[in-house]
Design a protein around this motif. Sequence first.
Motif: not given
Length: 343
Positions: A230, A204, A48, A228, A108-109, A114, A87-88, A159, A45, A155
């Motif tokens: 991750l 987060a 974070l 979530e 990332t979930t 995905r 990366l956003d 998700t 990220s 944001q």
Amino acid sequence: MNSFRRLMILFGVLVAFVALFVVAPANAQTLKAVKERGVLNCGVSEGLYGFSARDNAGNWSGFDVELCRAVAATVFNDASKVNYVPLDASRRFEALQSGAIDVLSRNTTWTISREVELGLIFTATNYFDGQGFLVRRSMNKETALDLDGAKVCVQTGTTTELNLADYFRTNKMLYVLVAATTLESAIKGYDSGQCNVLTADISALFGIRLLLSKPDDHIILPDVISKEPLGPAVRQDDVQWFNIVKWVHFAMVNAEELGVTSKSIDEALKSDNPDVKRLVGVEGNYGERMGLTRDWAVRIIRHVGNYGEVYERTVGIDSPLTIPRGINQLWNKGGILYAPPIR
Ligand SMILES: N[C@@H](CCC(=O)N[C@@H](CS)C(=O)NCC(=O)O)C(=O)O
């Protein structure tokens, strides 16, 4: 051309074809490319706290960063051989698809879209999370069901944004969306009062709260409105690389379960326990089978540590976030972390 020559050519083509699939696992390109490059390109990220953040000297740290370091440790015997690519939320998947990164390790979930729409594959869940809400203590809210009419900062490209819409619709509540393209702007929006609720993955929120001007004035509501899971993701076309990234995580979980730490790794090499022997490669050659070395897991544990060590120093009790282990505890200690055996 006579029929013998034709037969020989056909035979040659057949041998080349078989060799391609027998000698090298299908499309085993990534490990080779990483080794030749001498550095792992790891997507993280943009910042974070607890997961992937950069200090003033430019050094990255956090739970997701440790996964990058662990992969570099097993490939290079050097956890520092990582090029971090911030990366956003919206750019993270194309960076993987285009080959700009070798692995995405960015809160990332794991979802079906995905995998089946974006052509990515998640290697494992390394942090079981859920979505929550951060509010000002002075609002006197006890549950998310009290948030009807709230202004919510979120944001986009996450998700989080989708779950927020589902949750309010399901509970017949209204909200005003304050959409942010970066986490920084979401935090600023919340801190400056543009919105009175900030929603994100709960892990987060622990990090975000510490960045607010008065952290103690804010609480995370008890509701967990989604799952979530991750974890790291890779491209679908390279099974060898998929296995490496997957087993890096499983080695760290198995090491914790077996009580092998970065401090006890040298003793572990002399252990009589058959599970430990296989983990450290004294028995079995699983590392070599993956294109690595027999001591593939030793390198991870020595340079990075087991799962518990990483958790506690990045987001747990040894970190400013102090997130309890909760369900991210081992399966035999009340959690749901469960790694397949190394055998
Ligand atoms: N786990 C969710 C949310 C991930 C996400 O991007 N969260 C934001 C808000 S906490 C974030 O990490 N932003 C940091 C950044 O964009 O670099 C997902 O996979 O969509």
